[in-house]
Design an enzyme around this catalytic site. Structure first.
Site, PDB file in Angstrom:
ATOM      1  N   ARG A 278      -7.674  -0.120  -4.112  1.00 55.97           N
ATOM      2  CA  ARG A 278      -8.267   0.594  -5.231  1.00 55.97           C
ATOM      3  C   ARG A 278      -7.151   1.293  -5.991  1.00 55.97           C
ATOM      4  NH1 ARG A 278      -9.576   5.847  -5.005  1.00 55.97           N
ATOM      5  NH2 ARG A 278     -10.087   5.907  -2.798  1.00 55.97           N
ATOM      6  N   HIS A 282     -11.638   6.916  -6.762  1.00 56.22           N
ATOM      7  CA  HIS A 282     -12.869   6.403  -6.163  1.00 56.22           C
ATOM      8  C   HIS A 282     -13.984   6.377  -7.197  1.00 56.22           C
ATOM      9  CE1 HIS A 282     -16.662   6.804  -3.792  1.00 56.22           C
ATOM     10  NE2 HIS A 282     -16.088   5.828  -3.127  1.00 56.22           N
ATOM     11  N   TYR A 291      -4.571  12.986  -2.178  1.00 51.26           N
ATOM     12  CA  TYR A 291      -4.586  12.481  -0.808  1.00 51.26           C
ATOM     13  C   TYR A 291      -3.781  11.194  -0.590  1.00 51.26           C
ATOM     14  CZ  TYR A 291      -8.405   9.666  -2.841  1.00 51.26           C
ATOM     15  OH  TYR A 291      -9.164   8.847  -3.635  1.00 51.26           O
TER      16      TYR A 291
END
Length: 385
Positions: A278, A282, A291
């Site tokens: 990805r 998200h 993160y």
């Protein structure tokens, strides 16, 4: 042969023997990944999965990925402009979705998550219809029976159970179509997916579980979700699993074709793990910089599925400059149509969320509605003052 002689023959040679044994063991632990097109755009072969595609078909696959990415970029921009409440981008996962979507027949049925914009494109769903739900002006956006493409599922993993039940019905009806359930690596940790695997195996349902492992379940990396490669989980349920390079549209096409054909011929379920990444957030409410490292993203950019296929087309002289120019123009046309479609959509009804919950109403819902109405009215008072 004695035990001693067996041990002696299996003992590694002194010259580099231990090092060679360690390398062999490490290689054995590495999961095999089906690949037919390298990141450098070179065609390679695989002993189990092969595919013969024409130059026209390759150009069509490239076109699908480019237009899907452009639509996705426009939708992301529209959300940033306040036209959509939320948008889950598929950036980086185009090959996994187009390759699998183009492997299906019209009579196959698809159960998506909320990110399968590329699969929707392959099923003939108008991309502008995907925007209505994320704008809050409809409860889905399209007729699932019109394209054998179910409505998007927001509840994580539940569509795997829906697909399994549907596939069991297909088998009872004696049809030879296949059912495909899409989900992500995060959803693979859900109990619904485990139950779907169990029922699909026991009833030999004609369903393909297609997991897009994009390495991150929101902020949790895959290594915190499983101790074995995801495709190997299928073994515990009694059906095969395979890992495919999810950035290789040809490999995904070949593997998915084999999986759905296996389902159609009564051989039961199969798990396909598309190993991809990805590239973006998200959803538009997420900040991936909190993160994950930028170096990780940059390493995956070199494996970009669209760049990979374009490199192959150019190396093999399978597409000329006129093709790419025409595709750029088509991409711009699609983008304009997407933007214009938003302008014709109504504004969402802020109070609709309180309707159709209880048949005879409910005190708590009424209280929440009144509180929200007062909150909305406060803005009108501020503007009036």
């Amino acid at each position: 042969m004695t035990v001693e002689s067996t041990a002696a023959r299996s003992k590694p040679r002194r010259s580099g023997g231990k090092r060679a044994t360690k390398k062999t063991a490490a290689a054995a632990r590495q999961p095999e990944m089906v690949q037919l097109l390298t990141p450098e755009g070179e065609r390679v072969e695989h002993p189990e999965y092969s595919i013969d595609v024409s130059a026209e078909q390759l150009r069509d696959l490239y076109r699908d990925m480019v237009l899907t990415r452009r639509f996705d970029a426009e939708a992301t921009a529209l959300q940033r402009q306040g036209e959509l409440g939320l948008w889950p981008s598929l950036l980086g996962q185009e090959a996994a979705q187009i390759g699998s979507g183009r492997a299906l027949r019209e009579d196959d049925y698809v159960f998506p998550t909320y990110r399968e914009h590329g699969v929707a494109w392959c099923r003939g769903v108008d991309p502008t219809l995907l925007l209505g739900m994320f704008r809050g002006v409809n409860n889905g956006g399209w007729d699932p029976t019109g394209n054998n493409f179910h409505l998007y599922t927001i509840v994580i993993g539940s569509q795997a159970l829906h697909a399994t039940g549907y596939a069991m019905g297909v088998a009872k009806d004696g049809a030879d179509s296949a059912v495909v359930a899409y989900f992500g690596d995060g959803a693979s940790s859900q109990g619904d997916v485990a139950e779907a695997f169990t029922f699909a195996a026991v009833y030999n349902a004609p369903v393909v579980f297609f997991c897009q492992n994009n390495q991150w379940a929101i902020s949790e990396p895959t290594e915190r979700q499983t101790r074995v490669p995801l495709y190997q989980r299928a073994q515990g349920y009694g059906f095969p699993g395979v890992r495919v390079d999810g950035n290789d549209v040809l490999a995904v096409l070949a593997v998915t074709r084999a999986a759905v054909e296996r389902a159609r011929t009564g051989q039961g379920p199969m798990l396909v793990e598309a190993f991809t990444y990805r590239m973006g957030a998200h959803t538009t409410s997420d900040d991936p910089t909190r993160y994950r490292r930028e170096e990780e993203r940059e390493s995956w950019e070199a494996k970009d599925p669209i760049l990979r296929l374009r490199t192959h087309l150019e190396k093999e002289s399978l597409a000329d400059a006129d093709f790419f120019t025409a595709l750029d123009e088509e991409s711009d046309t699609l983008a304009r149509r997407v933007r214009e479609s938003i302008r014709t959509m109504p504004d969402p009804d802020n109070m609709a969320m309180f309707e159709n919950i209880y048949v005879d109403g409910h005190a708590l819902v009424d209280e929440e509605r009144a509180g929200y109405e007062a909150y909305q009215a406060s803005f009108a008072d501020e503007e009036g003052n």
